[in-house]
Write an enzyme that holds these catalytic residues in place. Structure first.
Site, PDB file in Angstrom:
ATOM      1  CE  LYS A 151      -3.831  -2.399   0.360  1.00 40.41           C
ATOM      2  NZ  LYS A 151      -5.022  -2.379  -0.451  1.00 40.41           N
ATOM      3  CE  LYS A 177      -4.247  -9.322  -3.656  1.00 36.90           C
ATOM      4  NZ  LYS A 177      -4.418  -8.309  -4.665  1.00 36.90           N
ATOM      5  CG  ASP A 179      -4.217  -3.225  -4.059  1.00 37.33           C
ATOM      6  OD1 ASP A 179      -5.309  -3.806  -4.221  1.00 37.33           O
ATOM      7  OD2 ASP A 179      -3.879  -2.705  -2.991  1.00 37.33           O
ATOM      8  CD  GLU A 180      -8.035  -3.449  -5.684  1.00 39.35           C
ATOM      9  OE1 GLU A 180      -7.415  -4.354  -5.105  1.00 39.35           O
ATOM     10  OE2 GLU A 180      -8.389  -2.392  -5.118  1.00 39.35           O
ATOM     11  CG  HIS A 269      -8.522  -8.870  -6.588  1.00 36.96           C
ATOM     12  ND1 HIS A 269      -9.490  -7.919  -6.826  1.00 36.96           N
ATOM     13  CD2 HIS A 269      -7.984  -8.583  -5.378  1.00 36.96           C
ATOM     14  CE1 HIS A 269      -9.522  -7.095  -5.784  1.00 36.96           C
ATOM     15  NE2 HIS A 269      -8.625  -7.466  -4.895  1.00 36.96           N
ATOM     16  NE  ARG A 270     -14.368 -11.261  -2.991  1.00 38.34           N
ATOM     17  CZ  ARG A 270     -15.246 -11.528  -2.022  1.00 38.34           C
ATOM     18  NH1 ARG A 270     -16.312 -12.256  -2.283  1.00 38.34           N
ATOM     19  NH2 ARG A 270     -15.071 -11.078  -0.801  1.00 38.34           N
ATOM     20  CE  LYS A 310     -10.348  -2.856   2.520  1.00 34.75           C
ATOM     21  NZ  LYS A 310      -9.205  -2.090   2.019  1.00 34.75           N
ATOM     22  CB  SER A 338      -8.069 -10.314   1.209  1.00 37.66           C
ATOM     23  OG  SER A 338      -7.561  -9.029   0.926  1.00 37.66           O
ATOM     24  N   GLY A 340      -9.062  -5.582   5.228  1.00 36.21           N
ATOM     25  CA  GLY A 340      -9.057  -5.052   6.589  1.00 36.21           C
ATOM     26  C   GLY A 340      -8.527  -6.028   7.630  1.00 36.21           C
ATOM     27  CD  GLN A 360      -3.758  -9.626   0.261  1.00 34.19           C
ATOM     28  OE1 GLN A 360      -2.721  -9.037  -0.059  1.00 34.19           O
ATOM     29  NE2 GLN A 360      -4.880  -9.000   0.488  1.00 34.19           N
ATOM     30  N   GLY A 363      -2.979  -3.132   4.582  1.00 41.19           N
ATOM     31  CA  GLY A 363      -2.826  -2.173   5.676  1.00 41.19           C
ATOM     32  C   GLY A 363      -2.371  -2.845   6.963  1.00 41.19           C
TER      33      GLY A 363
END
Ligand code: CAP
Ligand code: MG
Length: 412
Positions: A151, A177, A179-180, A269-270, A310, A338, A340, A360, A363
């Site tokens: 991040k 990994k 990020d999307e 990833h979705r 989250k 994954s 939060g 996963q 943050g």
């Protein structure tokens, strides 16, 4: 077969045959419409019917679906196997999750679940590795895989991204990994990131004595995804990541085909799944999206955090059970938790989802007060403590990085 009308698609006495695809729908009929009428129209519009009665002749194959088990807000519909093109998710979904989602006959409709017959499943590749990635591609047999996503999601230079990867691997995570929304942008171009991150992975494997992986995001137009997958394999990669909803199912099937030759595992990833599954009365359930992904052949898929973290989740535990269940011999899929997550809730998470998963955290690692390496160690130790049957507090007595994480984020 003549005069097919909307109401011809209902048969409460119907006994499904082994080759039928059975779909469960949640329905809210429009004003003035009964459940039977609505369910019959769903079966009609999703197979071979339309709004006008038809005069079909002898040379038309009867591919009608049947609505057969209907209660207050739910209907089962059986589809004959011959309606479908084996191995084509787009064609199957154009039937069972197509026009019907917009029918005026229902105020809302949701595809809840599917029961897949062997004849349809056989048309798909399914996962190449599934949960076997834990031992075939990594050294995580018997424990959850740990993963992290640097991040901020986007904006890190390649230098910084690679450095964060090193710190995370050194701290103990198995998988780095992307990020999307990080693919091939000017601030961190794909090929340079791939080349340098995979070289760093080699160094960290030597340093730690553990196999490590990099889930590099190849999401793009389909031919470009295949090209990127080849690039990853040429540079020693063992995994790729694909945003399976935004790329679309046909593209996922193409990538899966390419990954067979290349020996790459696919991390799904979705992003955008919630457009289909967030409303509990309309759309397509995450359970079904996960089923399509397993047929298409992804090896890992995000299924949520069992209500922790989250993001809103649909029945993570039930979906994970389905991903591990027998599906006419197709490999299983490893669920990824994954959103939060942080070390303090690992115990609760693993109590809920079991240990055959990937945990996963973004943050929850990079936000650690002492930085990424400390955050990675805290997460790994939290996972190991759970597997060893030791409380997080007890483990924190000997692992200062975990003590700091628990102090920072608590255990809820
Ligand atoms: C998590 C994450 C993942 C989501 C995906 C993010 O970061 O990288 O993409 O968890 O959700 O961008 O939010 P944090 P899901 O660990 O910092 O929250 O797994 O539900 O599809
Ligand atoms: Mg993300």
């Amino acid at each position: 077969m003549t005069g097919i009308e909307y109401d011809d698609f209902l048969d409460s006495a119907y006994e499904p045959v082994e080759t039928d695809l059975i779909c469960e729908f949640r329905l809210d009929p429009a004003a003035g419409m009964s459940m039977d009428e609505a369910a019959s129209r769903v079966a009609s519009e999703s197979s071979n019917g339309t709004w006008a009665p038809l005069q079909a002749g002898e040379d038309v194959t009867d591919l009608s679906a049947v609505a057969f088990d209907i209660d207050a807000d739910r209907a089962l519909v059986a589809y004959p196997a011959a309606l479908f093109e084996a191995g084509s998710l787009p064609q199957i979904l154009s039937c069972i999750a197509g026009n019907i989602l917009g029918m005026k006959a229902v105020d809302s409709i949701r595809l809840m679940d599917c029961e897949w017959p062997a004849s349809l499943v056989e048309g798909f590749r399914g996962p190449q590795f599934g949960s076997e990635v834990r031992s075939e591609l990594l050294d995580a047999d018997g424990r959850p895989i740990t993963a992290t996503v640097p991040k901020p999601k986007v904006g890190l230079s390649t230098d910084r991204h690679v450095e964060i990867g090193r710190e995370a691997w050194r701290g103990g995570v198995d998988l780095l990994k992307d990020d999307e929304n990080l693919t091939d942008q000017a601030f961190n171009p794909f090929e340079e990131r791939a080349r340098r991150s995979l070289a760093a992975r080699d160094e960290l494997e030597d340093e730690t004595g553990e196999r490590k992986g990099y889930l590099i995001n190849i999401t793009a137009e389909t031919d470009e995804m295949v090209r990127r997958a080849e690039f990853v394999a040429d540079h020693g990669g063992r995994f790729v990541m694909v945003d399976i909803i935004t790329t679309g199912w046909a593209a996922v099937q193409t990538v899966r085909e390419a990954c067979e030759e290349l020996g790459l595992a696919i991390h799904a990833h979705r992003a955008m799944h919630a457009a289909f599954d967030r409303l509990d009365h309309h759309g397509v359930s995450m359970r079904c999206l996960a089923q399509f992904a397993r047929l298409a052949g992804v090896d890992h898929i995000h299924t949520g955090t069992a209500g922790l973290g989250k993001l809103a989740n649909e029945d993570t535990v039930g979906i994970n059970e389905w991903l591990r269940s027998d599906l006419h011999g197709l490999n299983d899929v490893l669920p990824v938790a994954s959103g939060g997550l942080h070390p303090g809730i690992v115990d609760q998470l693993l109590d809920a989802v079991g240990t055959n998963v990937c945990v996963q955290a973004g943050g929850g690692i990079h936000g650690h007060p002492d930085g990424t390496e400390a955050g990675a160690r805290a997460l790994r130790e939290a996972v190991e403590a759970h597997v060893d049957g030791e409380s997080l507090e007890r483990r924190a007595e000997t692992v200062p990085e975990l003590a700091v994480a628990l102090d920072e984020w608590g255990t809820e």
